[in-house]
Design an enzyme around this catalytic site. Structure first.
Site, short mmCIF file in Angstrom:
data_model
loop_
_atom_site.label_atom_id
_atom_site.label_comp_id
_atom_site.label_asym_id
_atom_site.label_seq_id
_atom_site.Cartn_x
_atom_site.Cartn_y
_atom_site.Cartn_z
N ASN A 273 0.85 -1.20 0.00
CA ASN A 273 0.00 0.00 0.00
C ASN A 273 0.88 1.24 0.00
O ASN A 273 1.99 1.22 0.54
CB ASN A 273 -0.87 0.00 1.27
CG ASN A 273 -1.74 1.24 1.39
OD1 ASN A 273 -2.43 1.63 0.45
ND2 ASN A 273 -1.70 1.90 2.55
N HIS B 17 0.87 5.12 1.45
CA HIS B 17 0.20 5.98 2.41
C HIS B 17 0.83 7.37 2.34
O HIS B 17 2.06 7.49 2.33
CB HIS B 17 0.33 5.41 3.83
CG HIS B 17 -0.36 6.25 4.86
ND1 HIS B 17 -1.73 6.29 4.98
CD2 HIS B 17 0.14 7.10 5.79
CE1 HIS B 17 -2.05 7.14 5.95
NE2 HIS B 17 -0.94 7.64 6.45
N ASP C 244 -2.54 0.83 8.18
CA ASP C 244 -1.33 1.66 7.99
C ASP C 244 -0.21 1.28 8.95
O ASP C 244 0.54 2.13 9.41
CB ASP C 244 -1.67 3.16 8.14
CG ASP C 244 -2.70 3.64 7.12
OD1 ASP C 244 -2.76 3.06 6.03
OD2 ASP C 244 -3.45 4.58 7.43
C1 GAR Z 1 -2.78 9.07 -2.69
O1 GAR Z 1 -2.24 10.24 -2.13
C2 GAR Z 1 -2.60 7.90 -1.75
O2 GAR Z 1 -1.38 7.93 -1.06
C3 GAR Z 1 -3.75 8.09 -0.81
O3 GAR Z 1 -4.82 8.51 -1.62
C4 GAR Z 1 -4.31 9.17 -2.77
C5 GAR Z 1 -4.86 8.49 -4.00
O4 GAR Z 1 -4.53 9.22 -5.14
N1 GAR Z 1 -4.08 6.89 -0.11
C6 GAR Z 1 -4.63 6.88 1.08
O5 GAR Z 1 -4.95 7.89 1.69
C7 GAR Z 1 -4.87 5.49 1.65
N2 GAR Z 1 -5.54 5.57 2.90
P1 GAR Z 1 -4.50 8.50 -6.56
O6 GAR Z 1 -5.85 7.81 -6.73
O7 GAR Z 1 -4.34 9.62 -7.55
O8 GAR Z 1 -3.36 7.54 -6.57
#
Ligand code: GAR
Length: 210
Positions: free
Chosen positions: A107, A109, A145
């Site tokens: 994942n 984060h 996480d």
């Molecule tokens: C990213 O910033 C990722 O790190 C975060 O959501 C965004 C998705 O953007 N993930 C989380 O917060 C997981 N809990 P994306 O769809 O453009 O990759």
């Protein structure tokens, strides 16, 4: 090349970064499918336009969380997945599902774990007055996480940053970090063993040249 499936819920910019990296036939992972829990996820169109097979497995189509995760598990098996990448997949996975894929699921984060688990990491970094922020790729375990860290990238928090500016800076770092981390896992150079990440043959990486 390791057959890799990406789980998304939305925009899919990290997914796009992984697809682009894996477009190179010398990259050790091949993206064979994208699964979204949201039919309206923008990333689905992006994946399809790159010739990647997509599936929607929506929570609303299943009576329970267990049934939903079982359907995702079945889709992963249909794709022949060897590695699973969560890329903005915004739903907690059940313990049973996580156990099945443990060591093979990673994942990204948007924070330097173990700081700022959970949501709204950029605003919380600003509220806490952090001067350094960033992103982490880790193996997924049952606790949110909390899995063993594979790679991290740090960015400065600049005077006058708002959530938009800071999240954009971190997102740029994410797009560089995630392909690097997937490469390590696909090559077997970063493995989960006994609840830790074990690196073989080199110094554990960050993406800041440190
Ligand atoms: C990213 O910033 C990722 O790190 C975060 O959501 C965004 C998705 O953007 N993930 C989380 O917060 C997981 N809990 P994306 O769809 O453009 O990759």
């Amino acid at each position: 090349r390791k057959r890799t499936v990406i789980l998304i819920s939305g925009r899919g910019s990290n997914m796009a970064a992984l697809i682009e990296a894996a477009d190179d036939s010398s990259f050790p992972a091949k993206i064979v499918g994208v699964i979204s829990d949201k039919a309206e996820a923008a990333g689905l169109g992006l994946a399809a336009s790159n010739g990647i097979a997509t599936r929607v497995v929506a929570r609303g189509d299943f009576a329970s969380k267990d049934a939903h995760d079982a359907a995702i598990d079945a889709a992963l098996r249909e794709f022949g997945a060897e590695i699973v990448c969560l890329a903005g997949y915004m739903r907690l996975l059940t313990n049973g599902f996580v156990e099945k894929w443990q060591g093979r699921m990673i994942n990204i984060h948007p924070a330097l774990l173990p700081l700022l688990k959970g949501l709204d990491t950029h605003q919380r970094a600003l509220d806490a007055g952090l001067r350094i922020h960033g992103c982490t790729v880790h193996f997924v375990t049952a606790a949110m996480d909390d899995g063993p860290i594979i790679a991290q990238s740090a960015v400065p928090v600049l005077t006058g940053d708002d959530e938009k500016a800071l999240s954009a800076r971190v997102l740029g770092a994410e797009h560089a970090l995630y392909p690097m981390a997937l490469r390590l896992v696909a090559e077997g150079k970063a493995r989960m063993e006994g609840g830790r990440t074990v690196f073989s043959g080199f110094e554990a990486p960050n993406h800041n040249g440190l």
